[in-house]
Design an enzyme around this catalytic site. Structure first.
Site, PDB file in Angstrom:
ATOM      1  N   ASP A   1       0.810  -1.224   0.000  1.00 19.64           N
ATOM      2  CA  ASP A   1       0.000   0.000   0.000  1.00 19.64           C
ATOM      3  C   ASP A   1       0.841   1.270   0.000  1.00 19.64           C
ATOM      4  OD1 ASP A   1      -2.247  -1.674   0.117  1.00 19.64           O
ATOM      5  OD2 ASP A   1      -2.193  -1.711   2.304  1.00 19.64           O
TER       6      ASP A   1
ATOM      7  N   LYS B   1       1.963   2.047  -5.077  1.00 20.11           N
ATOM      8  CA  LYS B   1       2.544   1.476  -6.311  1.00 20.11           C
ATOM      9  C   LYS B   1       1.629   1.714  -7.509  1.00 20.11           C
ATOM     10  CE  LYS B   1       2.536  -2.544  -4.285  1.00 20.11           C
ATOM     11  NZ  LYS B   1       2.168  -2.152  -2.911  1.00 20.11           N
TER      12      LYS B   1
ATOM     13  N   GLY C   1      -4.479  -4.463  -3.707  1.00 19.30           N
ATOM     14  CA  GLY C   1      -5.479  -3.431  -3.961  1.00 19.30           C
ATOM     15  C   GLY C   1      -4.739  -2.166  -4.328  1.00 19.30           C
ATOM     16  N   HIS C   2      -4.787  -1.813  -5.599  1.00 20.84           N
ATOM     17  CA  HIS C   2      -4.052  -0.635  -6.082  1.00 20.84           C
ATOM     18  C   HIS C   2      -5.065   0.413  -6.526  1.00 20.84           C
ATOM     19  CE1 HIS C   2      -0.687  -3.708  -7.259  1.00 20.84           C
ATOM     20  NE2 HIS C   2      -0.811  -3.566  -5.958  1.00 20.84           N
TER      21      HIS C   2
ATOM     22  N   GLN D   1       2.101  -6.101  -3.201  1.00 20.68           N
ATOM     23  CA  GLN D   1       2.556  -6.215  -1.807  1.00 20.68           C
ATOM     24  C   GLN D   1       3.842  -5.385  -1.595  1.00 20.68           C
ATOM     25  OE1 GLN D   1       1.526  -9.589  -3.322  1.00 20.68           O
ATOM     26  NE2 GLN D   1      -0.392  -8.643  -2.785  1.00 20.68           N
TER      27      GLN D   1
HETATM   28  P1  GDP Z   1      -0.626   0.229  -3.551  1.00 25.35           P
HETATM   29  O1  GDP Z   1      -1.250  -1.022  -3.055  1.00 25.35           O
HETATM   30  O2  GDP Z   1       0.837   0.306  -3.286  1.00 25.35           O
HETATM   31  O3  GDP Z   1      -0.957   0.516  -4.992  1.00 25.35           O
HETATM   32  O4  GDP Z   1      -1.273   1.404  -2.702  1.00 25.35           O
HETATM   33  P2  GDP Z   1      -2.842   1.585  -2.377  1.00 25.35           P
HETATM   34  O5  GDP Z   1      -3.507   2.032  -3.636  1.00 25.35           O
HETATM   35  O6  GDP Z   1      -3.371   0.402  -1.698  1.00 25.35           O
HETATM   36  O7  GDP Z   1      -2.777   2.715  -1.288  1.00 25.35           O
HETATM   37  C1  GDP Z   1      -2.307   3.981  -1.568  1.00 25.35           C
HETATM   38  C2  GDP Z   1      -3.462   4.987  -1.373  1.00 25.35           C
HETATM   39  O8  GDP Z   1      -2.944   6.283  -1.289  1.00 25.35           O
HETATM   40  C3  GDP Z   1      -4.435   5.026  -2.552  1.00 25.35           C
HETATM   41  O9  GDP Z   1      -5.711   5.318  -2.062  1.00 25.35           O
HETATM   42  C4  GDP Z   1      -3.915   6.155  -3.405  1.00 25.35           C
HETATM   43  O10 GDP Z   1      -4.928   6.770  -4.188  1.00 25.35           O
HETATM   44  C5  GDP Z   1      -3.391   7.089  -2.379  1.00 25.35           C
HETATM   45  N1  GDP Z   1      -2.199   7.859  -2.774  1.00 25.35           N
HETATM   46  C6  GDP Z   1      -1.166   7.504  -3.571  1.00 25.35           C
HETATM   47  N2  GDP Z   1      -0.228   8.458  -3.582  1.00 25.35           N
HETATM   48  C7  GDP Z   1      -0.676   9.443  -2.782  1.00 25.35           C
HETATM   49  C8  GDP Z   1      -0.135  10.689  -2.355  1.00 25.35           C
HETATM   50  O11 GDP Z   1       0.963  11.074  -2.711  1.00 25.35           O
HETATM   51  N3  GDP Z   1      -0.890  11.416  -1.483  1.00 25.35           N
HETATM   52  C9  GDP Z   1      -2.109  11.009  -1.039  1.00 25.35           C
HETATM   53  N4  GDP Z   1      -2.756  11.774  -0.183  1.00 25.35           N
HETATM   54  N5  GDP Z   1      -2.645   9.835  -1.416  1.00 25.35           N
HETATM   55  C10 GDP Z   1      -1.934   9.075  -2.268  1.00 25.35           C
HETATM   56  P1  IMO Z   2      -0.848  -4.235  -2.199  1.00 24.89           P
HETATM   57  O1  IMO Z   2      -0.385  -4.763  -3.532  1.00 24.89           O
HETATM   58  C1  IMO Z   2      -0.939  -4.672   2.118  1.00 24.89           C
HETATM   59  C2  IMO Z   2      -0.992  -8.759   3.679  1.00 24.89           C
HETATM   60  C3  IMO Z   2      -2.234  -9.250   4.382  1.00 24.89           C
HETATM   61  C4  IMO Z   2      -1.602 -10.224   5.377  1.00 24.89           C
HETATM   62  C5  IMO Z   2      -0.473 -10.830   4.563  1.00 24.89           C
HETATM   63  C6  IMO Z   2      -0.805 -12.179   3.954  1.00 24.89           C
HETATM   64  O2  IMO Z   2      -2.152  -3.506  -2.257  1.00 24.89           O
HETATM   65  O3  IMO Z   2       0.244  -3.455  -1.560  1.00 24.89           O
HETATM   66  P2  IMO Z   2      -2.297 -12.883   1.876  1.00 24.89           P
HETATM   67  O4  IMO Z   2      -3.743 -12.674   1.583  1.00 24.89           O
HETATM   68  O5  IMO Z   2      -1.378 -12.286   0.851  1.00 24.89           O
HETATM   69  O6  IMO Z   2      -1.949 -14.311   2.157  1.00 24.89           O
HETATM   70  O7  IMO Z   2      -2.038 -12.110   3.266  1.00 24.89           O
HETATM   71  O8  IMO Z   2      -0.160  -9.907   3.545  1.00 24.89           O
HETATM   72  N1  IMO Z   2      -1.209  -8.236   2.314  1.00 24.89           N
HETATM   73  C7  IMO Z   2      -1.153  -6.936   1.995  1.00 24.89           C
HETATM   74  N2  IMO Z   2      -0.971  -5.857   2.765  1.00 24.89           N
HETATM   75  N3  IMO Z   2      -1.055  -4.534   0.783  1.00 24.89           N
HETATM   76  C8  IMO Z   2      -1.212  -5.610  -0.007  1.00 24.89           C
HETATM   77  O9  IMO Z   2      -1.174  -5.554  -1.339  1.00 24.89           O
HETATM   78  C9  IMO Z   2      -1.306  -6.895   0.590  1.00 24.89           C
HETATM   79  N4  IMO Z   2      -1.484  -8.142   0.126  1.00 24.89           N
HETATM   80  C10 IMO Z   2      -1.413  -8.955   1.184  1.00 24.89           C
HETATM   81  O10 IMO Z   2      -2.903  -8.197   5.020  1.00 24.89           O
HETATM   82  O11 IMO Z   2      -1.020  -9.495   6.425  1.00 24.89           O
HETATM   83 MG    MG Z   3      -2.795  -1.638  -1.813  1.00 23.09          MG
END
Ligand code: GDP
Ligand code: IMO
Ligand code: MG
Length: 424
Positions: free
Chosen positions: A13, A16, A40-41, A224
């Site tokens: 999270d 990416k 979850g991106h 991840q």
């Molecule tokens: P990922 O799993 O690495 O793709 O990250 P996620 O999408 O799960 O979580 C990142 C969250 O932060 C998302 O809701 C993005 O829309 C948001 N986000 C990404 N970059 C920024 C930033 O620079 N500032 C803010 N406020 N939100 C951001």
């Molecule tokens: P993105 O790509 C954050 C965590 C789960 C749990 C562990 C194992 O959005 O960054 P799993 O279902 O993979 O066997 O769970 O990994 N986990 C993540 N945490 N971002 C993710 O993906 C994750 N994918 C799995 O919460 O701790």
């Molecule tokens: Mg994510």
């Protein structure tokens, strides 16, 4: 021509999805190399929000082809659902998305096993996403997985599926006290799904080899993060694949000599979802504040993310195990209102000070962060588009991260929007 790996440098999270979306404007191909629908991106384009789980975040750029590599475990139901959600939002997916013949498929028993194991594990639970990831990789390693390529021979596919269900039923009954799954409805359902999946199957390794040979720009997208890596993460509180850069080559079928750069995506603070050690995790009051400021709730499960300060020990670990060329630092704007910002520069353990991330779970649990405190800049940064225009204290914060990690911050993200980015 360039081949760039984009990897999460913390516990996932990191943003990416946003960074891949941004970079894919200049990429011909984006290839996802591991994980599954546990990811979850979230990508925000023109104020519209898209949440991607399996499909690479390059899909929102019309000219980019997206491929899912052999290292990914693909849930056919999740994939087809994601395709239809994207199509409903006006994104053209057909003929732009392909899945490796060698990718393993997630079956209903994988999801069920993941969920019952977690439910019955009590204190030992990992806090998985329940998407069947671990059990699918177990079958892969156990040489009984079912791959995309198996769909080509429907009869053999049905036989493998039946035989796996019989074996899983033993496990479900004896270990987890669950009712048996009826094989035939599952076989019929998945034969139906096979007809829909045919159009996506591709020899991804050959496709990428030819793309790279012909001078195309390729991004290899990790899901991840480094600390969730099955080898280098906080085992056993990890996912079941290799998000670290080494997993990129084996996860799509290209050789390491093709790779030019490894970009580590890192948040200006730290979060984690699920169980496991987290040295810079904040106390209750601070935690809630940062969670609200950064809207730190999971995109896949909706769970509240645990929040903590930036940890330079893990950032350095990520630099080492991924061979990072530079960082993309995200969510700087989330710190805009804080009066003080802390950075963990080392861990204190008994009488030792450690800067090397420990491999022992118990030692990590006993480590206390050693903080350096920075003054907050207390100015909004979301509209800033050039590095020089950032407040002095924000630049000092970034410079400190660069000094501590001896790694350049090449991209600064100051908001979720595609345009809210500073490229240095
Ligand atoms: P990922 O799993 O690495 O793709 O990250 P996620 O999408 O799960 O979580 C990142 C969250 O932060 C998302 O809701 C993005 O829309 C948001 N986000 C990404 N970059 C920024 C930033 O620079 N500032 C803010 N406020 N939100 C951001
Ligand atoms: P993105 O790509 C954050 C965590 C789960 C749990 C562990 C194992 O959005 O960054 P799993 O279902 O993979 O066997 O769970 O990994 N986990 C993540 N945490 N971002 C993710 O993906 C994750 N994918 C799995 O919460 O701790
Ligand atoms: Mg994510």
């Amino acid at each position: 021509m360039s081949v760039k790996i984009v990897v999460g440098a913390q516990w996932g999270d990191e943003g990416k999805g946003k960074i891949i979306d941004l970079l894919s404007a200049r990429a011909n191909v984006v290839a996802r190399y591991q994980g599954g629908a546990n990811a979850g991106h979230t990508v925000v384009v023109g104020g519209k929000k898209y949440v991607l789980h399996l499909i690479p975040s390059g899909i929102l750029n019309d000219n980019t082809v997206c491929v899912i590599g052999n290292g990914v475990v693909v849930d056919p139901i999740a994939l087809l659902e994601e395709v239809s959600v994207l199509e409903g939002l006006g994104v053209q997916v057909r003929d732009r998305l392909f899945v490796s013949h060698r990718a393993h498929l997630i079956m209903p028993y994988h999801k069920l096993l993941d969920q019952v194991k977690e439910t019955q594990a009590a204190e030992k639970k990992i806090g998985t996403t329940g998407r069947g990831i671990g059990p699918a990789y177990v079958d892969k390693a156990n040489r009984m997985g079912i791959r995309m390529v198996d769909l080509l021979d429907r009869k053999a596919f049905a036989e493998k599926l039946r035989s796996n269900i019989v074996e899983k039923n033993e496990l479900l009954a004896k270990l987890y006290d669950q009712d048996a799954l009826a094989p035939e409805p599952i076989v019929a359902e998945y034969l139906g799904l096979a007809d829909k999946l045919d159009a996506f199957a591709k020899d991804v390794s050959t496709y990428l080899f030819e793309a790279i040979r012909s001078g195309k720009n390729v991004l290899l997208e990790g899901a991840q993060g480094t600390l969730l890596d099955i080898d280098f993460g906080t085992y056993p509180f990890v996912t079941s694949s290799n998000p670290t850069s080494g997993g990129a080559c084996s996860g799509v079928g290209v050789g390491p000599t093709c790779v030019d750069e490894v970009l580590g995506v890192i948040k200006a603070y730290t979060t984690r979802v699920g169980m496991g050690p987290f040295p810079t995790e904040m106390g209750d009051s601070e935690d809630v504040n940062l969670r609200a400021l950064g809207d730190e709730f999971g995109a896949t499960t909706g769970r509240a993310r645990r929040c903590g300060w930036f940890d330079a020990v893990i950032a350095n670990f990520a630099v080492r195990v991924n061979g990072l060329s530079s960082f993309a630092l995200t969510k700087l704007d989330v710190l805009d209102t804080l009066t003080e910002i802390k950075v963990c520069v080392a861990y204190s353990h008994k009488s030792d000070t450690r800067t090397n991330f420990p491999s022992e779970e118990q030692i990590l649990l006993e480590c206390a962060p050693v903080y350096q405190t920075f003054q907050g800049w207390q100015q909004p940064t979301g509209d800033i588009r050039s590095y020089e225009d950032l407040p002095t204290r924000a630049r000092e914060y970034i410079a400190a991260i660069e000094d501590l990690t001896e790694t350049q911050v090449s991209i600064v993200s100051v908001g979720s929007g595609r345009e809210q980015t500073i490229i240095r």
